[in-house]
Scaffold this motif. Structure first.
Motif, PDB file in Angstrom:
ATOM      1  N   ASN A   1       0.850  -1.196   0.000  1.00 60.76           N
ATOM      2  CA  ASN A   1       0.000   0.000   0.000  1.00 60.76           C
ATOM      3  C   ASN A   1       0.886   1.246   0.000  1.00 60.76           C
ATOM      4  N   ILE A   2       0.281   2.363  -0.405  1.00 59.46           N
ATOM      5  CA  ILE A   2       1.081   3.571  -0.675  1.00 59.46           C
ATOM      6  C   ILE A   2       1.809   4.071   0.583  1.00 59.46           C
ATOM      7  N   PHE A   3       1.189   3.917   1.763  1.00 60.22           N
ATOM      8  CA  PHE A   3       1.858   4.421   2.972  1.00 60.22           C
ATOM      9  C   PHE A   3       2.982   3.479   3.408  1.00 60.22           C
ATOM     10  N   ALA A   4       2.833   2.179   3.155  1.00 54.28           N
ATOM     11  CA  ALA A   4       3.950   1.261   3.407  1.00 54.28           C
ATOM     12  C   ALA A   4       5.134   1.643   2.526  1.00 54.28           C
ATOM     13  N   ARG A   5       4.839   2.017   1.291  1.00 56.75           N
ATOM     14  CA  ARG A   5       5.918   2.410   0.374  1.00 56.75           C
ATOM     15  C   ARG A   5       6.546   3.733   0.815  1.00 56.75           C
ATOM     16  N   ILE A   6       5.744   4.645   1.339  1.00 55.74           N
ATOM     17  CA  ILE A   6       6.307   5.889   1.895  1.00 55.74           C
ATOM     18  C   ILE A   6       7.218   5.557   3.079  1.00 55.74           C
ATOM     19  N   LEU A   7       6.776   4.657   3.956  1.00 49.19           N
ATOM     20  CA  LEU A   7       7.605   4.288   5.117  1.00 49.19           C
ATOM     21  C   LEU A   7       8.935   3.673   4.672  1.00 49.19           C
TER      22      LEU A   7
ATOM     23  N   HIS B   1       2.486  15.814   4.993  1.00 49.00           N
ATOM     24  CA  HIS B   1       1.360  16.540   4.405  1.00 49.00           C
ATOM     25  C   HIS B   1       0.603  15.654   3.422  1.00 49.00           C
ATOM     26  N   ASP B   2      -0.729  15.734   3.485  1.00 47.64           N
ATOM     27  CA  ASP B   2      -1.569  15.007   2.528  1.00 47.64           C
ATOM     28  C   ASP B   2      -1.330  15.568   1.126  1.00 47.64           C
ATOM     29  N   ILE B   3      -1.302  14.687   0.145  1.00 47.42           N
ATOM     30  CA  ILE B   3      -1.028  15.093  -1.237  1.00 47.42           C
ATOM     31  C   ILE B   3      -2.196  15.881  -1.832  1.00 47.42           C
ATOM     32  N   ASN B   4      -3.372  15.747  -1.256  1.00 45.26           N
ATOM     33  CA  ASN B   4      -4.580  16.408  -1.778  1.00 45.26           C
ATOM     34  C   ASN B   4      -5.318  17.067  -0.608  1.00 45.26           C
ATOM     35  N   PRO B   5      -4.759  18.180  -0.083  1.00 45.34           N
ATOM     36  CA  PRO B   5      -5.262  18.733   1.192  1.00 45.34           C
ATOM     37  C   PRO B   5      -6.720  19.183   1.127  1.00 45.34           C
TER      38      PRO B   5
ATOM     39  N   ILE C   1      -4.400  23.256   6.567  1.00 44.61           N
ATOM     40  CA  ILE C   1      -3.416  22.301   7.093  1.00 44.61           C
ATOM     41  C   ILE C   1      -4.075  20.925   7.074  1.00 44.61           C
ATOM     42  N   HIS C   2      -3.443  19.988   6.386  1.00 38.91           N
ATOM     43  CA  HIS C   2      -3.966  18.614   6.324  1.00 38.91           C
ATOM     44  C   HIS C   2      -2.762  17.682   6.370  1.00 38.91           C
ATOM     45  N   VAL C   3      -2.551  17.101   7.534  1.00 38.86           N
ATOM     46  CA  VAL C   3      -1.390  16.244   7.784  1.00 38.86           C
ATOM     47  C   VAL C   3      -1.887  14.849   8.155  1.00 38.86           C
ATOM     48  N   LEU C   4      -1.161  13.842   7.685  1.00 40.93           N
ATOM     49  CA  LEU C   4      -1.466  12.446   8.017  1.00 40.93           C
ATOM     50  C   LEU C   4      -0.424  11.935   8.999  1.00 40.93           C
ATOM     51  N   VAL C   5      -0.875  11.247  10.033  1.00 44.12           N
ATOM     52  CA  VAL C   5       0.040  10.618  10.988  1.00 44.12           C
ATOM     53  C   VAL C   5      -0.177   9.120  10.886  1.00 44.12           C
TER      54      VAL C   5
ATOM     55  N   HIS D   1     -15.111   5.216   3.464  1.00 40.10           N
ATOM     56  CA  HIS D   1     -14.326   5.560   2.274  1.00 40.10           C
ATOM     57  C   HIS D   1     -12.829   5.566   2.556  1.00 40.10           C
ATOM     58  N   GLN D   2     -12.377   4.644   3.403  1.00 39.47           N
ATOM     59  CA  GLN D   2     -10.935   4.525   3.609  1.00 39.47           C
ATOM     60  C   GLN D   2     -10.288   4.111   2.289  1.00 39.47           C
ATOM     61  N   GLU D   3      -9.325   4.903   1.830  1.00 40.27           N
ATOM     62  CA  GLU D   3      -8.669   4.624   0.546  1.00 40.27           C
ATOM     63  C   GLU D   3      -7.357   3.864   0.734  1.00 40.27           C
TER      64      GLU D   3
ATOM     65  N   PHE E   1      -3.241   2.155   8.692  1.00 37.09           N
ATOM     66  CA  PHE E   1      -3.870   3.055   9.668  1.00 37.09           C
ATOM     67  C   PHE E   1      -3.274   4.453   9.590  1.00 37.09           C
ATOM     68  N   HIS E   2      -4.145   5.454   9.562  1.00 33.51           N
ATOM     69  CA  HIS E   2      -3.676   6.843   9.560  1.00 33.51           C
ATOM     70  C   HIS E   2      -4.695   7.732  10.233  1.00 33.51           C
ATOM     71  N   VAL E   3      -4.171   8.775  10.869  1.00 33.76           N
ATOM     72  CA  VAL E   3      -5.003   9.824  11.450  1.00 33.76           C
ATOM     73  C   VAL E   3      -4.824  11.069  10.588  1.00 33.76           C
TER      74      VAL E   3
HETATM   75  P1  5GP Z   1      -8.344   7.797   3.517  1.00 42.32           P
HETATM   76  O1  5GP Z   1      -9.492   8.016   2.570  1.00 42.32           O
HETATM   77  O2  5GP Z   1      -7.725   6.438   3.336  1.00 42.32           O
HETATM   78  O3  5GP Z   1      -8.713   8.094   4.942  1.00 42.32           O
HETATM   79  O4  5GP Z   1      -7.280   8.897   3.167  1.00 42.32           O
HETATM   80  C1  5GP Z   1      -6.129   8.665   2.416  1.00 42.32           C
HETATM   81  C2  5GP Z   1      -5.436   9.990   2.211  1.00 42.32           C
HETATM   82  O5  5GP Z   1      -4.148   9.727   1.683  1.00 42.32           O
HETATM   83  C3  5GP Z   1      -6.151  10.927   1.229  1.00 42.32           C
HETATM   84  O6  5GP Z   1      -6.447  12.150   1.895  1.00 42.32           O
HETATM   85  C4  5GP Z   1      -5.147  11.102   0.095  1.00 42.32           C
HETATM   86  O7  5GP Z   1      -5.132  12.413  -0.434  1.00 42.32           O
HETATM   87  C5  5GP Z   1      -3.826  10.745   0.762  1.00 42.32           C
HETATM   88  N1  5GP Z   1      -2.831  10.190  -0.138  1.00 42.32           N
HETATM   89  C6  5GP Z   1      -3.017   9.185  -1.034  1.00 42.32           C
HETATM   90  N2  5GP Z   1      -1.868   8.911  -1.676  1.00 42.32           N
HETATM   91  C7  5GP Z   1      -0.938   9.745  -1.145  1.00 42.32           C
HETATM   92  C8  5GP Z   1       0.461   9.926  -1.398  1.00 42.32           C
HETATM   93  O8  5GP Z   1       1.084   9.263  -2.238  1.00 42.32           O
HETATM   94  N3  5GP Z   1       1.086  10.873  -0.658  1.00 42.32           N
HETATM   95  C9  5GP Z   1       0.448  11.622   0.275  1.00 42.32           C
HETATM   96  N4  5GP Z   1       1.163  12.524   0.950  1.00 42.32           N
HETATM   97  N5  5GP Z   1      -0.868  11.477   0.541  1.00 42.32           N
HETATM   98  C10 5GP Z   1      -1.545  10.547  -0.162  1.00 42.32           C
END
Ligand code: 5GP
Length: 119
Positions: free
Chosen positions: A7-13, A32-36, A40-44, A97-99, A103-105
């Motif tokens: 998954n994309i966050f595993a790849r970021i880690l 920072h979220d890629i699509n804020p 301010i929109h930060v993912l932890v 709608h978890q994408e 796990f992320h906050v």
């Molecule tokens: P979810 O819907 O799973 O709660 O939210 C996933 C979030 O991850 C979305 O707000 C989306 O914009 C963000 N996101 C998805 N792919 C990436 C990425 O490659 N980088 C960053 N920084 N955020 C991402």
């Protein structure tokens, strides 16, 4: 749901995908979220392999639980959003709608955020 190690966050880690890091420690990474969706929109995210809040709450060790939520608080303090306030949100599963199945906050801040849910 089994954890998907690609998954994309595993790849970021793993450092395979760049991110705009705001905080990094043994338990959590914040970026920072890629699509804020707010000024301010930060993912932890935790460093461990957990699919969502339910999985993290059920399986994480006490050190991981404490370390992660200490990190969330540290990120909020570092961003300067404790006052006037922020919203923390964890989408969990398909109805939410978890994408991304790691796990992320979400931390939203920087403006009045309106009602909690769309109607
Ligand atoms: P979810 O819907 O799973 O709660 O939210 C996933 C979030 O991850 C979305 O707000 C989306 O914009 C963000 N996101 C998805 N792919 C990436 C990425 O490659 N980088 C960053 N920084 N955020 C991402």
């Amino acid at each position: 749901m089994a954890y998907d190690p690609n998954n994309i966050f595993a790849r970021i880690l793993r450092g395979e995908i760049p991110n705009r890091t705001v905080y990094d420690d043994d338990f959590a990474l914040a970026f920072h979220d890629i699509n804020p969706q707010a000024p301010i929109h930060v993912l932890v995210i935790p460093k461990g392999a957990y699919t969502d809040l339910a999985d993290f709450g059920a399986r994480a060790t006490p050190d991981e639980l404490a370390g992660f939520f200490r990190a969330v608080a540290a990120v909020a303090a570092q961003l300067g959003i404790v006052e006037p306030g922020f919203r923390a949100l964890c989408n969990t599963g398909s109805d939410a709608h978890q994408e991304v199945p790691h796990f992320h906050v979400h931390l939203f801040a920087g403006a009045p955020l309106g009602p909690m849910l769309a109607r």
